[in-house]
Design a protein around this motif. Structure first.
Motif, PDB file in Angstrom:
ATOM      1  N   ALA A  73     -24.433 -27.405  24.116  1.00 52.85           N
ATOM      2  CA  ALA A  73     -25.025 -27.939  22.888  1.00 52.85           C
ATOM      3  C   ALA A  73     -25.054 -26.883  21.787  1.00 52.85           C
ATOM      4  CB  ALA A  73     -26.445 -28.453  23.175  1.00 52.85           C
ATOM      5  N   GLY A  74     -25.415 -25.633  22.155  1.00 51.79           N
ATOM      6  CA  GLY A  74     -25.477 -24.565  21.162  1.00 51.79           C
ATOM      7  C   GLY A  74     -24.130 -24.245  20.556  1.00 51.79           C
ATOM      8  N   VAL A  75     -23.105 -24.156  21.403  1.00 51.42           N
ATOM      9  CA  VAL A  75     -21.758 -23.852  20.914  1.00 51.42           C
ATOM     10  C   VAL A  75     -21.216 -25.006  20.082  1.00 51.42           C
ATOM     11  CG1 VAL A  75     -19.375 -23.417  21.614  1.00 51.42           C
ATOM     12  CG2 VAL A  75     -21.243 -22.245  22.777  1.00 51.42           C
ATOM     13  N   ALA A  76     -21.447 -26.243  20.546  1.00 53.85           N
ATOM     14  CA  ALA A  76     -20.958 -27.412  19.810  1.00 53.85           C
ATOM     15  C   ALA A  76     -21.561 -27.464  18.408  1.00 53.85           C
ATOM     16  CB  ALA A  76     -21.299 -28.692  20.576  1.00 53.85           C
ATOM     17  N   LEU A  77     -22.854 -27.218  18.304  1.00 54.32           N
ATOM     18  CA  LEU A  77     -23.509 -27.243  16.997  1.00 54.32           C
ATOM     19  C   LEU A  77     -23.026 -26.095  16.113  1.00 54.32           C
ATOM     20  CD1 LEU A  77     -27.125 -28.166  18.145  1.00 54.32           C
ATOM     21  CD2 LEU A  77     -25.648 -29.549  16.660  1.00 54.32           C
ATOM     22  N   PHE A  78     -22.740 -24.941  16.741  1.00 50.40           N
ATOM     23  CA  PHE A  78     -22.234 -23.819  15.953  1.00 50.40           C
ATOM     24  C   PHE A  78     -20.849 -24.128  15.389  1.00 50.40           C
ATOM     25  CE2 PHE A  78     -19.878 -19.771  15.667  1.00 50.40           C
ATOM     26  CZ  PHE A  78     -20.673 -19.141  14.714  1.00 50.40           C
ATOM     27  N   ILE A  79     -19.988 -24.746  16.201  1.00 47.15           N
ATOM     28  CA  ILE A  79     -18.656 -25.111  15.713  1.00 47.15           C
ATOM     29  C   ILE A  79     -18.767 -26.151  14.606  1.00 47.15           C
ATOM     30  CG2 ILE A  79     -16.460 -26.193  16.351  1.00 47.15           C
ATOM     31  CD1 ILE A  79     -16.729 -24.932  19.086  1.00 47.15           C
ATOM     32  N   LEU A  80     -19.698 -27.087  14.753  1.00 47.93           N
ATOM     33  CA  LEU A  80     -19.909 -28.074  13.691  1.00 47.93           C
ATOM     34  C   LEU A  80     -20.361 -27.385  12.405  1.00 47.93           C
ATOM     35  CD1 LEU A  80     -21.646 -30.999  15.624  1.00 47.93           C
ATOM     36  CD2 LEU A  80     -19.366 -31.013  14.596  1.00 47.93           C
ATOM     37  N   PHE A  81     -21.170 -26.328  12.559  1.00 45.91           N
ATOM     38  CA  PHE A  81     -21.620 -25.595  11.372  1.00 45.91           C
ATOM     39  C   PHE A  81     -20.460 -24.910  10.666  1.00 45.91           C
ATOM     40  CE2 PHE A  81     -22.657 -21.230   9.940  1.00 45.91           C
ATOM     41  CZ  PHE A  81     -23.261 -21.564   8.736  1.00 45.91           C
ATOM     42  N   ILE A  82     -19.605 -24.230  11.424  1.00 44.00           N
ATOM     43  CA  ILE A  82     -18.531 -23.485  10.777  1.00 44.00           C
ATOM     44  C   ILE A  82     -17.437 -24.400  10.238  1.00 44.00           C
ATOM     45  CG2 ILE A  82     -18.943 -21.417  12.150  1.00 44.00           C
ATOM     46  CD1 ILE A  82     -16.597 -22.158  13.884  1.00 44.00           C
ATOM     47  N   THR A  83     -17.392 -25.653  10.697  1.00 45.87           N
ATOM     48  CA  THR A  83     -16.398 -26.585  10.159  1.00 45.87           C
ATOM     49  C   THR A  83     -16.955 -27.434   9.013  1.00 45.87           C
ATOM     50  OG1 THR A  83     -16.978 -28.174  11.911  1.00 45.87           O
ATOM     51  CG2 THR A  83     -15.084 -26.746  12.296  1.00 45.87           C
ATOM     52  N   THR A  84     -18.291 -27.522   8.911  1.00 44.76           N
ATOM     53  CA  THR A  84     -18.899 -28.339   7.842  1.00 44.76           C
ATOM     54  C   THR A  84     -19.790 -27.524   6.911  1.00 44.76           C
ATOM     55  OG1 THR A  84     -20.854 -28.901   9.192  1.00 44.76           O
ATOM     56  CG2 THR A  84     -18.919 -30.341   9.388  1.00 44.76           C
ATOM     57  N   PHE A  85     -20.231 -26.337   7.375  1.00 48.02           N
ATOM     58  CA  PHE A  85     -21.184 -25.497   6.635  1.00 48.02           C
ATOM     59  C   PHE A  85     -22.471 -26.258   6.318  1.00 48.02           C
ATOM     60  CE2 PHE A  85     -17.481 -22.860   6.183  1.00 48.02           C
ATOM     61  CZ  PHE A  85     -17.995 -21.577   6.169  1.00 48.02           C
ATOM     62  N   ASN A  86     -22.857 -27.116   7.252  1.00 47.65           N
ATOM     63  CA  ASN A  86     -24.148 -27.789   7.173  1.00 47.65           C
ATOM     64  C   ASN A  86     -25.172 -26.910   7.889  1.00 47.65           C
ATOM     65  OD1 ASN A  86     -26.443 -29.439   7.578  1.00 47.65           O
ATOM     66  ND2 ASN A  86     -25.189 -31.301   7.543  1.00 47.65           N
ATOM     67  N   TRP A  87     -26.148 -26.387   7.135  1.00 46.84           N
ATOM     68  CA  TRP A  87     -27.074 -25.396   7.698  1.00 46.84           C
ATOM     69  C   TRP A  87     -28.044 -25.979   8.721  1.00 46.84           C
ATOM     70  CZ3 TRP A  87     -26.553 -20.280   7.289  1.00 46.84           C
ATOM     71  CH2 TRP A  87     -25.674 -19.806   6.309  1.00 46.84           C
ATOM     72  N   ILE A  88     -28.174 -27.278   8.758  1.00 42.10           N
ATOM     73  CA  ILE A  88     -28.991 -27.899   9.805  1.00 42.10           C
ATOM     74  C   ILE A  88     -28.377 -27.629  11.175  1.00 42.10           C
ATOM     75  CG2 ILE A  88     -29.806 -30.101  10.735  1.00 42.10           C
ATOM     76  CD1 ILE A  88     -30.072 -31.117   7.900  1.00 42.10           C
ATOM     77  N   TYR A  89     -27.041 -27.737  11.243  1.00 46.70           N
ATOM     78  CA  TYR A  89     -26.356 -27.433  12.499  1.00 46.70           C
ATOM     79  C   TYR A  89     -26.574 -25.983  12.900  1.00 46.70           C
ATOM     80  CZ  TYR A  89     -23.787 -31.848  11.949  1.00 46.70           C
ATOM     81  OH  TYR A  89     -23.434 -33.158  11.820  1.00 46.70           O
ATOM     82  N   PHE A  90     -26.578 -25.084  11.931  1.00 51.06           N
ATOM     83  CA  PHE A  90     -26.781 -23.669  12.233  1.00 51.06           C
ATOM     84  C   PHE A  90     -28.181 -23.423  12.796  1.00 51.06           C
ATOM     85  CE2 PHE A  90     -28.258 -19.432  10.938  1.00 51.06           C
ATOM     86  CZ  PHE A  90     -27.303 -18.642  11.566  1.00 51.06           C
ATOM     87  N   LEU A  91     -29.189 -24.023  12.185  1.00 53.84           N
ATOM     88  CA  LEU A  91     -30.561 -23.843  12.653  1.00 53.84           C
ATOM     89  C   LEU A  91     -30.743 -24.406  14.060  1.00 53.84           C
ATOM     90  CD1 LEU A  91     -32.520 -24.723   9.373  1.00 53.84           C
ATOM     91  CD2 LEU A  91     -32.138 -22.449  10.357  1.00 53.84           C
ATOM     92  N   LEU A  92     -30.192 -25.588  14.293  1.00 52.91           N
ATOM     93  CA  LEU A  92     -30.293 -26.186  15.625  1.00 52.91           C
ATOM     94  C   LEU A  92     -29.547 -25.344  16.656  1.00 52.91           C
ATOM     95  CD1 LEU A  92     -29.831 -29.985  14.789  1.00 52.91           C
ATOM     96  CD2 LEU A  92     -31.939 -28.831  15.502  1.00 52.91           C
ATOM     97  N   SER A  93     -28.378 -24.837  16.262  1.00 53.32           N
ATOM     98  CA  SER A  93     -27.595 -23.997  17.162  1.00 53.32           C
ATOM     99  C   SER A  93     -28.352 -22.727  17.523  1.00 53.32           C
ATOM    100  CB  SER A  93     -26.256 -23.646  16.510  1.00 53.32           C
ATOM    101  OG  SER A  93     -25.548 -22.707  17.284  1.00 53.32           O
ATOM    102  N   THR A  94     -28.964 -22.093  16.525  1.00 51.86           N
ATOM    103  CA  THR A  94     -29.736 -20.875  16.778  1.00 51.86           C
ATOM    104  C   THR A  94     -30.893 -21.131  17.730  1.00 51.86           C
ATOM    105  OG1 THR A  94     -29.175 -20.060  14.555  1.00 51.86           O
ATOM    106  CG2 THR A  94     -31.037 -19.018  15.683  1.00 51.86           C
ATOM    107  N   LEU A  95     -31.579 -22.245  17.523  1.00 53.55           N
ATOM    108  CA  LEU A  95     -32.719 -22.601  18.370  1.00 53.55           C
ATOM    109  C   LEU A  95     -32.281 -22.838  19.815  1.00 53.55           C
ATOM    110  CD1 LEU A  95     -35.714 -23.373  18.651  1.00 53.55           C
ATOM    111  CD2 LEU A  95     -35.085 -25.718  18.034  1.00 53.55           C
ATOM    112  N   ILE A  96     -31.195 -23.587  19.990  1.00 60.63           N
ATOM    113  CA  ILE A  96     -30.745 -23.933  21.343  1.00 60.63           C
ATOM    114  C   ILE A  96     -30.163 -22.720  22.058  1.00 60.63           C
ATOM    115  CG2 ILE A  96     -29.073 -25.320  22.635  1.00 60.63           C
ATOM    116  CD1 ILE A  96     -29.471 -27.528  20.585  1.00 60.63           C
ATOM    117  N   ILE A  97     -29.374 -21.896  21.353  1.00 59.21           N
ATOM    118  CA  ILE A  97     -28.818 -20.699  21.975  1.00 59.21           C
ATOM    119  C   ILE A  97     -29.928 -19.718  22.342  1.00 59.21           C
ATOM    120  CG2 ILE A  97     -27.368 -18.667  21.571  1.00 59.21           C
ATOM    121  CD1 ILE A  97     -25.466 -20.431  20.020  1.00 59.21           C
ATOM    122  N   GLY A  98     -30.974 -19.638  21.499  1.00 57.70           N
ATOM    123  CA  GLY A  98     -32.134 -18.819  21.843  1.00 57.70           C
ATOM    124  C   GLY A  98     -32.800 -19.322  23.116  1.00 57.70           C
ATOM    125  N   SER A  99     -32.895 -20.641  23.248  1.00 59.70           N
ATOM    126  CA  SER A  99     -33.457 -21.220  24.474  1.00 59.70           C
ATOM    127  C   SER A  99     -32.574 -20.919  25.678  1.00 59.70           C
ATOM    128  CB  SER A  99     -33.591 -22.744  24.313  1.00 59.70           C
ATOM    129  OG  SER A  99     -34.428 -23.067  23.218  1.00 59.70           O
TER     130      SER A  99
END
Length: 476
Positions: free
Chosen positions: A212-238
């Motif tokens: 989930a963390g990697v998928a959201l990070f890839i979505l962030f770098i392909t869309t630059f939607n910062w919501i994906y980045f925040l969710l990715s950071t939270l999940i990868i931290g978990s």
């Protein structure tokens, strides 16, 4: 103990060894090509189903997400389950996705088929790079060189082949072409050894969090939607919290304490990012500056892919003879030379650009071989699968990150002063030249980091040896 078991099980003649290497190269070639062949057919798929660019991009994005995540997960599974079974499962999924894709009646089925293909292709790239270290420890450098040459060749051949198939037949036949992989399955079942399941069990929760963390990070770098980045950071931290508290984690925290492993993964990430970024930007340059067609662009890339394939076959021998670090320095130097020359000759004839870009293609398998050999040398057998999985995950992510960054730079670029003193042109040529200058500067930074970090590590090892010798002498 596992190493000894593997060596006893795997007794094979030289002729059978050559057959196995050839099969692994074919599998890796199709795995890599499948990730790039569809890039040139995206406009055709959009026209066929009457889609917006944001909608059709999932043909590539969905594949990258599962391909990247799967490279890590299969690597971990390879430390537990028999390699033969995992590779069989991956090939079966890859072929199944190819069949579904060819007969897809709608766009949703196309995306699902691509994701099924990605789940199978990820097993191929993860398992293929584990085999040399597990079964051929004394020849792993040579084998890794051959496999890296297949990667370089596939990266260059994919767009060419995809363009020809889509241009002369139809994009559906790209799926059908990948079906050929099924022919390797009987031979893989015969040549690979029978193994027993090892101790350990899959970390399901850790796998879900990482995916989930990697998928959201890839979505962030392909869309630059910062919501994906925040969710990715939270999940990868978990995820990192989880691996420090779970008894059998997906990734052992102790692996990150290995300085050579950390250094190599990070160096490989940025080095591969530079090479993939150059590969991403070159077709755009040839289309915008030189007005070449898709097939013509493929022909410009093709000579370099061929050279990279030939060089990769001997890169492993160089690594075994001169050492991974020395070969790594040489590859980084080639990347630097190639990037600077591209910056200087962006406005010249396409055949000149083709010759210069061949330097990058030559550097690719040399660099990959040295990095993979370093990782395989510093990890124990029970961590080899997940270690190579992390290595492959980083490399695949670097391609997505590089493409997203270059795309964003081109979106907001403006005509300014050339950073290369040898460029006198104006207009869009300066923009592309400056990007290649940026790649050259990043290469210098990575080269210095790799050199200084290794030098510091080697000095620490030497100091430990000096301190250890008097103790041993007194005990004697």
């Amino acid at each position: 103990m596992n190493n000894n078991i593997s060596k006893k099980q795997y007794i094979i003649s030289e002729s059978e060894k050559k057959k196995l290497i050839s099969l692994l190269c074919i599998l890796l070639l199709f795995s890599i090509m499948n990730s790039t062949m569809f890039m040139v057919s995206v406009p055709d798929i959009a026209f066929y189903f009457d889609l917006l660019p944001s909608q059709v991009s999932w043909v590539v994005t969905g594949y990258i997400i599962l391909y990247s995540i799967g490279a890590l997960l299969y690597g971990k599974l390879g430390d537990i389950f028999p390699i033969k079974n995992l590779l069989t499962f991956g090939i079966a999924l890859f072929v199944l996705g190819s069949i579904f894709g060819f007969f897809s009646p709608n766009y949703l089925m196309v995306v699902i088929s691509r994701m099924i293909q990605a789940c199978g292709a990820a097993a191929i790239i993860a398992i293929v790079f584990v085999i040399p270290s597990r079964y051929f420890p004394h020849e792993k450098g040579q084998m890794l060189g051959i496999l890296s040459s297949a990667m370089a060749f596939g990266a260059g051949l994919g767009p060419v082949l995809g363009g020809f198939i889509a241009g002369f037949l139809d994009w559906h036949y790209i799926f059908l072409f990948s079906f050929v992989v099924v022919l390797t399955l009987p031979f893989i079942r015969v040549l690979l050894p029978k193994e027993e399941k090892k101790s350990g069990k899959p970390d399901v929760i850790g796998a879900i969090l990482m995916a989930a963390g990697v998928a959201l990070f890839i979505l962030f770098i392909t869309t630059f939607n910062w919501i994906y980045f925040l969710l990715s950071t939270l999940i990868i931290g978990s995820f990192f919290w989880w691996i420090f508290h779970y008894k059998h984690p997906l990734i052992l925290p102790e692996m990150f304490k290995n300085k050579v492993f950390r250094l190599t993964v990070l160096t490989s990430f940025f080095g591969t990012l530079i090479m993939f970024s150059n590969l991403f930007i070159l077709p755009l340059l040839l289309r915008e500056v030189h007005s070449l067609s898709t097939i013509q662009i493929g022909l410009v890339l093709f000579p370099g892919a061929i050279l990279g394939a030939f060089v990769g076959r001997v890169a492993g021998g160089f690594t075994d003879r001169f050492g991974s670090h020395s070969v790594g320095y040489f590859a980084i130097t080639l990347i630097l030379i190639g990037s600077f020359l591209l910056s200087s000759f962006v406005g010249f004839a396409p055949w000149i650009i083709s010759l210069i870009f061949s330097i990058n293609f030559i550097a690719f398998p040399i660099f990959q071989t040295s990095m993979a050999n370093l990782i395989s040398s510093v990890l124990p057998d029970d961590q080899m699968g997940v270690g190579m999985g992390i290595y492959n995950l980083g490399n695949l992510l670097s391609g997505a990150v590089g493409g997203a960054i270059i795309g964003r730079i081109l979106d907001y670029s403006f005509i300014g002063i050339s950073l290369n003193p040898f460029i006198e042109s104006i207009g869009i040529v300066v923009v592309y030249s400056n990007i290649f200058v940026g790649m050259a500067l990043l290469t210098i930074f990575i080269g210095l980091y790799f050199y200084l970090s290794n030098r510091k590590h080697q000095m620490l090892l030497l100091r430990d040896d000096v301190q250890f010798e008097p103790i041993s002498y007194k005990n004697d």
